[in-house]
Design a protein around this motif. Structure first.
Motif, mmCIF file in Angstrom:
data_model
loop_
_atom_site.group_PDB
_atom_site.id
_atom_site.type_symbol
_atom_site.label_atom_id
_atom_site.label_comp_id
_atom_site.label_asym_id
_atom_site.label_seq_id
_atom_site.Cartn_x
_atom_site.Cartn_y
_atom_site.Cartn_z
ATOM 1 N N ILE A 92 0.929 -1.387 0.155
ATOM 2 C CA ILE A 92 0.329 -0.171 0.235
ATOM 3 C C ILE A 92 0.456 1.210 0.184
ATOM 4 O O ILE A 92 0.870 2.472 -0.810
ATOM 5 N N LEU A 93 1.693 0.792 0.762
ATOM 6 C CA LEU A 93 3.149 2.041 0.743
ATOM 7 C C LEU A 93 3.958 2.430 -0.242
ATOM 8 O O LEU A 93 4.172 3.413 -0.190
ATOM 9 N N ARG A 94 4.151 1.747 -0.982
ATOM 10 C CA ARG A 94 4.100 1.155 -2.474
ATOM 11 C C ARG A 94 3.926 2.228 -3.361
ATOM 12 O O ARG A 94 4.344 3.368 -4.497
ATOM 13 N N GLY A 95 1.959 1.513 -3.388
ATOM 14 C CA GLY A 95 1.695 2.901 -4.274
ATOM 15 C C GLY A 95 1.423 4.167 -4.231
ATOM 16 O O GLY A 95 1.111 5.178 -4.553
ATOM 17 N N THR A 96 1.849 4.191 -2.950
ATOM 18 C CA THR A 96 1.400 5.903 -2.608
ATOM 19 C C THR A 96 2.567 5.985 -2.671
ATOM 20 O O THR A 96 2.565 7.644 -3.262
ATOM 21 N N VAL A 97 3.398 5.932 -3.490
ATOM 22 C CA VAL A 97 4.648 6.576 -4.186
ATOM 23 C C VAL A 97 5.073 6.368 -5.434
ATOM 24 O O VAL A 97 5.427 7.120 -6.257
ATOM 25 N N MET A 98 4.438 5.144 -5.965
ATOM 26 C CA MET A 98 4.738 4.436 -7.213
ATOM 27 C C MET A 98 3.942 4.440 -8.388
ATOM 28 O O MET A 98 3.879 4.875 -9.216
ATOM 29 N N ASP A 99 2.621 4.915 -8.057
ATOM 30 C CA ASP A 99 1.437 5.368 -8.826
ATOM 31 C C ASP A 99 1.248 6.077 -9.701
ATOM 32 O O ASP A 99 2.248 7.392 -8.673
ATOM 33 N N SER A 100 0.731 6.249 -10.409
ATOM 34 C CA SER A 100 0.364 7.625 -11.385
ATOM 35 C C SER A 100 0.101 8.747 -10.853
ATOM 36 O O SER A 100 0.995 9.787 -11.032
ATOM 37 N N ASP A 101 -1.103 8.684 -9.220
ATOM 38 C CA ASP A 101 -0.877 9.182 -8.744
ATOM 39 C C ASP A 101 -0.666 9.697 -7.598
ATOM 40 O O ASP A 101 -1.210 10.560 -6.577
ATOM 41 N N GLY A 102 0.408 9.449 -7.260
ATOM 42 C CA GLY A 102 1.193 8.841 -6.006
ATOM 43 C C GLY A 102 1.825 10.411 -5.849
ATOM 44 O O GLY A 102 2.204 11.053 -6.553
ATOM 45 N N ILE A 103 3.412 10.696 -4.774
ATOM 46 C CA ILE A 103 3.969 10.917 -5.072
ATOM 47 C C ILE A 103 5.295 11.636 -5.229
ATOM 48 O O ILE A 103 6.216 10.716 -5.361
ATOM 49 N N ARG A 104 4.844 12.404 -6.547
ATOM 50 C CA ARG A 104 6.026 12.011 -6.822
ATOM 51 C C ARG A 104 7.355 13.271 -7.018
ATOM 52 O O ARG A 104 8.680 12.262 -7.791
ATOM 53 N N ALA A 105 7.529 13.281 -6.123
ATOM 54 C CA ALA A 105 8.750 14.044 -5.454
ATOM 55 C C ALA A 105 9.817 13.016 -5.234
ATOM 56 O O ALA A 105 10.658 13.191 -5.028
ATOM 57 N N ALA A 106 9.212 11.900 -4.260
ATOM 58 C CA ALA A 106 9.840 10.724 -4.113
ATOM 59 C C ALA A 106 10.460 10.236 -4.548
ATOM 60 O O ALA A 106 11.230 8.812 -3.990
ATOM 61 N N ARG A 107 9.934 10.076 -5.813
ATOM 62 C CA ARG A 107 9.629 8.648 -6.810
ATOM 63 C C ARG A 107 11.497 8.966 -6.792
ATOM 64 O O ARG A 107 12.256 9.760 -7.742
ATOM 65 N N LEU A 108 12.082 7.386 -7.157
ATOM 66 C CA LEU A 108 14.352 7.037 -7.681
ATOM 67 C C LEU A 108 13.205 6.736 -8.653
ATOM 68 O O LEU A 108 13.096 5.554 -9.070
ATOM 69 N N ALA A 109 14.871 7.137 -10.063
ATOM 70 C CA ALA A 109 14.586 6.151 -11.236
ATOM 71 C C ALA A 109 14.939 5.382 -10.707
ATOM 72 O O ALA A 109 16.229 5.011 -10.688
ATOM 73 N N GLY A 110 14.683 4.268 -11.819
ATOM 74 C CA GLY A 110 14.529 2.759 -12.051
ATOM 75 C C GLY A 110 14.783 1.831 -10.624
ATOM 76 O O GLY A 110 15.707 0.876 -10.278
ATOM 77 N N ARG A 111 14.423 2.268 -9.501
ATOM 78 C CA ARG A 111 14.095 1.645 -7.921
ATOM 79 C C ARG A 111 12.866 2.179 -8.073
ATOM 80 O O ARG A 111 11.690 2.650 -7.793
ATOM 81 N N GLU A 112 12.154 0.924 -6.760
ATOM 82 C CA GLU A 112 11.393 0.763 -6.233
ATOM 83 C C GLU A 112 11.500 1.357 -4.975
ATOM 84 O O GLU A 112 12.538 1.543 -4.090
ATOM 85 N N VAL A 113 10.321 2.729 -4.730
ATOM 86 C CA VAL A 113 10.295 3.243 -3.341
ATOM 87 C C VAL A 113 8.730 3.021 -2.255
ATOM 88 O O VAL A 113 7.946 3.477 -3.175
ATOM 89 N N ALA A 114 8.804 2.857 -0.754
ATOM 90 C CA ALA A 114 8.094 2.756 -0.887
ATOM 91 C C ALA A 114 7.271 4.188 0.354
ATOM 92 O O ALA A 114 8.335 5.030 0.793
ATOM 93 N N GLY A 115 6.308 4.820 1.150
ATOM 94 C CA GLY A 115 6.267 5.635 1.842
ATOM 95 C C GLY A 115 5.096 6.632 2.339
ATOM 96 O O GLY A 115 3.824 5.912 1.587
ATOM 97 N N LYS A 116 5.431 7.644 2.561
ATOM 98 C CA LYS A 116 4.185 8.002 3.407
ATOM 99 C C LYS A 116 4.535 9.092 3.577
ATOM 100 O O LYS A 116 5.437 9.643 4.941
ATOM 101 N N SER A 117 3.978 9.987 3.627
ATOM 102 C CA SER A 117 3.375 11.812 3.939
ATOM 103 C C SER A 117 3.138 11.933 5.145
ATOM 104 O O SER A 117 2.204 11.656 4.968
ATOM 105 N N GLY A 118 3.011 13.504 5.903
ATOM 106 C CA GLY A 118 2.539 13.931 6.835
ATOM 107 C C GLY A 118 2.583 15.768 6.882
ATOM 108 O O GLY A 118 3.743 15.680 6.830
ATOM 109 N N THR A 119 1.063 16.005 7.619
ATOM 110 C CA THR A 119 1.287 17.389 7.606
ATOM 111 C C THR A 119 0.590 17.914 8.820
ATOM 112 O O THR A 119 -0.305 17.664 8.939
ATOM 113 N N THR A 120 1.352 18.570 10.025
ATOM 114 C CA THR A 120 0.410 18.889 10.266
ATOM 115 C C THR A 120 -0.680 20.135 10.022
ATOM 116 O O THR A 120 -0.381 21.036 8.821
ATOM 117 N N GLN A 121 -1.128 20.720 11.088
ATOM 118 C CA GLN A 121 -2.576 21.323 11.389
ATOM 119 C C GLN A 121 -1.323 22.620 11.047
ATOM 120 O O GLN A 121 -0.507 23.294 11.201
#
Length: 847
Positions: free
Chosen positions: A621-650
């Motif tokens: 699920i975390l992989r899709g958060t980054v690697m999906d077409s509508d995921g977090i584009r800024a965190a994608r690494l060329a040719g590598r798998e990445v998973a992750g989760k962002s967080g924003t405070t109030q």
């Protein structure tokens, strides 16, 4: 003139005697012992040495009793003697105490007092050498070979009789006392040996009698045990030159760029090196501000240089070292000092690292054999997990201002916005890099990676989604309800201030839907369970955090550090377990009360929290958060798998990104240094997790993984791949004539089916069992209660969920399922609508 003749023909002038003394000859002797004492008294006052042999002639009995009690009574002599003896014994006792307690480290072991702590990286290469003092030793042989003038000048200025006294120059000491008491000038009476005793051996600058006595005693002992060259070498190597510099060798390198074992100093340079120690701060050539004298450091240094040059050219107890012509030349020559960058480069050798706090804490907790009061003077060899390549990547990224852009794409200055980073190897919990911050300065600023902050939505996989997968067997396609909620009087809102109704769980994670997460927590998990999972993962939660807002949205009371988050997220790469984050692998050194060096290795056991299936599903699920077409584009690494989760405070005051690669877990936080309630200069930048934090992650991992082959996340054996939803039985459903007609694809021969219905997609009620056909008709009940009628009136439609499950013979456990949702359209068109007779909806409801 009348004379009285005494025995032996000696005449004494009675008028020259004390009044009561003239009567002595006329009185009879009564007491031989008293007579002897009074004769002594007579001889002392009149200094008649000739009377010494005739003491018995005058008897004390001739003195009137009242006369004995006048003048200087005999009893005063006894008291005076007692006072003198007592004072002598007291002084003797003090000196004896000082001597007995004045143990000191031998000169040849002085460096052990500042034995450097050596930190090694994960490749066992020296990464940092931490010293209490910044100095480089040099031998007297090397000094004498190239710079004898420096040796002679130190003696001439500081201690002219150094080669002749035994540690204490009594003549200079007496002269200093006299000038201090009887003139406006003060003068030091300390010798070079006493300075070594004070500054090097005792390291005590207190102006007390006890300290001075110890200093004298240590100086005596030094002179008895060591040669003049050994004492002078200790002085040259440990004398303080300001700016954290110790020793003449390093001072020459920093100030003049000269190695005293190879390069010869000019008389002007000699005068500077001899002159600075008198007032290191006042004469600092790098001090640009004016002090109480109204002068900068270089201006005062010029004056001091001229004074030393004058002493060098003067004849005193030592012959002149330079000519008058040389004095004039070097007094007028400009002072040339190396730039301050040279000093800063050398100071890196003794500067603290971002790891010091962690190292000290781990030694205390995991290595109690070693007692460390000051890390940079412990003499330990500490083998760490630091990866120089990753650490460099972290430090480089933190200094790249272009990565720090706000939500509005503004550059965020380092004075306003800070950051912290921790990188962990999830396979053993080793900390491979720490980011101290954009403005990190050793010993001056704290390590921002260890600061506590509210984690925002980055907490969700740890306290909500991971646990619900583990306990409730939810998966990425499980539907959640994203709707307006109010919890404890607070309305839960999404980032975009919109609600999306029924959403899949993976989308709720990807889009960080707050409402769906709180709904899931309250409906299917509970705050107690979520809190327990957070504690199991090592998050520093407290009792006040046991409610939906902290556990589902990250509004923790005390917050978490990047180290805490990187450690917790390691569980998803560790088959459901993680290791306590640590930086030390091994320590070698002398343990407390041990004479031999010992080696102690770290021992960490994995901490199991989830099962392997939960960890893999959450990772996907975390992989899709980054690697999906509508995921977090800024965190994608060329040719590598990445998973992750962002967080924003109030109010977007802080942003998080926790990124996972097959190699590392990296936690990044970027935050406003100044909060909105600051009175001045309080501009706040809006920060989101998918912005600057994700960019930092990208930069760090790009450099850290450079020239390493790409790796993929490896699925554990026996775990289903979740890249596509688990839908092993194709099922469809339609609503016709008040009934839902269902049909599904057959599974295997001999298989029976059970069917269940739900109105929320989670809790299913079985409606049929042991079906042998692949179809079923469900009659939807009409009417219903008041609530159903209200909902029907307001929404005009309803959704039912159906799940079909294959029942294999012989109790096989690899059951296949299929789910479908069916929307029941508005049926009110075929019913009598409520009339507007004044009662409105209440008539329609049957009231």
């Amino acid at each position: 003139m009348e004379h009285r003749e005494m025995k032996g023909g000696i005449k004494v002038d009675e008028r020259s005697m004390p009044p009561d003394y003239s009567t002595k000859a006329e009185n009879k002797r009564e007491d031989t012992e008293d007579n002897r004492d009074k004769d002594k008294y007579q001889i002392i006052i009149h200094k008649y040495s000739q009377v010494k042999a005739k003491k018995e002639t005058l008897g004390s009995s001739q003195l009137p009793t009242e006369s004995r009690n006048r003048g200087f009574p005999l009893v005063n002599w006894k008291w005076l003697s007692l006072v003198l003896i007592t004072s002598f014994l007291l002084v003797f006792g003090i000196l004896l105490t000082v001597i007995l307690t004045s143990e000191f480290l031998p000169i040849e072991r002085i460096t052990e007092k500042d034995k450097p702590t050596i930190i090694y990286d994960r490749n066992n290469k020296e990464y940092a050498k931490l010293r209490k003092k910044l100095y480089e030793p040099i031998s007297m042989e090397s000094l004498r070979k190239k710079n004898p003038l420096l040796i002679d000048t130190i003696k001439k200025v500081e201690d002219q009789r150094f080669d002749h006294h035994s540690g204490v120059d009594y003549y200079s000491l007496a002269r200093a006392i006299y000038k201090t008491l009887f003139s406006d000038k003060t003068e030091g009476g300390g010798t070079i040996t006493m300075q070594v005793a004070r500054n090097v051996i005792l390291e005590n600058l207190e102006q007390t009698l006890g300290r001075k006595l110890k200093e004298i005693v240590v100086a005596w002992n030094l002179e008895r045990k060591y040669s003049k060259d050994q004492i002078l070498e200790a002085y040259f190597n440990h004398i303080y030159y300001g700016n954290g510099i110790y020793g003449v060798q390093l001072a020459a390198k920093i100030y003049f760029g000269k190695d005293l074992s190879k390069d010869k100093l000019t008389p002007g340079e000699v005068a500077i090196l001899v002159g600075i120690p008198k007032a290191p701060s006042g004469y600092s050539p790098y001090r640009l501000t004016k002090d109480q004298t109204g002068k900068t450091g270089i201006e005062r240094l010029e004056e001091r240089q001229k004074i030393v040059l004058s002493i060098m050219a003067r004849k005193n107890d030592m012959k002149p070292l330079i000519s008058e012509k040389e004095r004039q030349f070097w007094s007028q020559a400009p002072i040339s000092i190396r730039p301050k960058t040279d000093l800063l480069e050398y100071k890196r050798q003794v500067a603290a690292t971002p790891f010091d706090t962690l190292i000290e804490a781990e030694i205390e907790k995991k290595f109690p054999q070693f007692k460390v009061d000051e890390l940079n003077a412990s003499g330990l060899k500490i083998y760490t997990n630091i990866d120089p390549k990753v650490q460099t990547a972290v430090e480089t990224a933190l200094q790249n201002d272009r990565l720090f852009t706000s939500y509005q794409n503004q550059l965020m200055p380092r004075e306003k916005v800070e950051a912290g980073v921790t990188v962990i190897d999830p396979h053993d919990g080793s900390i491979v890099a720490i980011g101290g911050g954009r403005n990190f300065q050793p010993k001056l600023t704290r390590v921002r990676a260890l600061d506590k902050h509210q984690p925002g939505s980055s907490i969700k996989p740890l306290t909500v989604y991971g646990p619900v997968i583990h306990l409730r067997k939810f998966h990425e396609s499980t539907p959640l309800q994203d709707e307006s909620l109010t919890v404890h009087g607070k309305r839960i809102q999404n980032f975009e201030h919109e609600y999306y109704g029924h959403v899949k769980m993976k989308d709720a994670v990807k889009y960080s839907l707050n409402s769906a997460t709180v709904w899931l927590l309250e409906k299917h998990l509970g705050v107690d369970v979520a809190f327990d999972y957070g504690k199991k993962l090592g998050l520093p939660l407290i009792a006040d955090d046991k409610n939906p807002s902290p556990l589902a949205l990250g509004g923790l009371t005390r917050g978490v550090s990047t180290k805490d988050m990187a450690q917790a997220y390691s569980v998803f790469l560790g088959d459901g377990s993680y290791y306590e984050a640590h930086i030390i692998r091994e320590i070698r050194g002398f343990a407390t009360d041990e004479e031999e060096e010992i080696t102690v290795k770290a021992d960490y056991e994995p901490i199991q929290v989830f099962d392997r299936q939960t960890a893999w599903h959450m990772l996907q699920i975390l992989r899709g958060t980054v690697m999906d077409s509508d995921g977090i584009r800024a965190a994608r690494l060329a040719g590598r798998e990445v998973a992750g989760k962002s967080g924003t405070t109030q109010n977007k005051e802080k942003g998080w990104f926790v990124g996972l690669t097959p190699n590392y877990v990296t936690a990044v936080v970027v935050f406003n240094e100044y909060q909105k309630d600051e009175k001045l200069n309080n501009k706040k930048y809006e920060i989101i997790g998918g912005g600057a934090p994700a960019k930092l992650f990208y930069s760090i991992m790009t450099d850290a993984l450079k020239n390493t082959p790409p790796q993929t996340f490896v699925k554990p054996k026996g775990i289903e791949n979740l890249e596509t939803p688990i839908q092993q039985i194709g099922i469809s459903g339609t609503f016709i004539d008040g009934k839902v007609k269902l049909s599904w694809t057959p599974s295997e021969k001999g298989v029976k089916y059970k069917l269940a219905r739900s109105d929320d997609g989670y809790f299913y009620q079985e409606i049929a069992k042991n079906l042998t056909t692949t179809s079923y008709v469900d009659s939807i009940p009409k009417g219903g209660g008041i609530l159903e009628k209200v909902l029907s009136f307001l929404t005009r439609e309803k959704v039912y969920y159906y799940k079909v499950t294959a029942l294999y013979p012989n109790g096989r456990n690899d059951e296949k399922t299929g789910t479908v949702s069916v929307t029941i359209p508005d049926q009110s068109t075929n019913e009598e609508k409520p009339s507007d007779n004044g009662n409105g909806i209440f008539d329609w409801l049957g009231f």
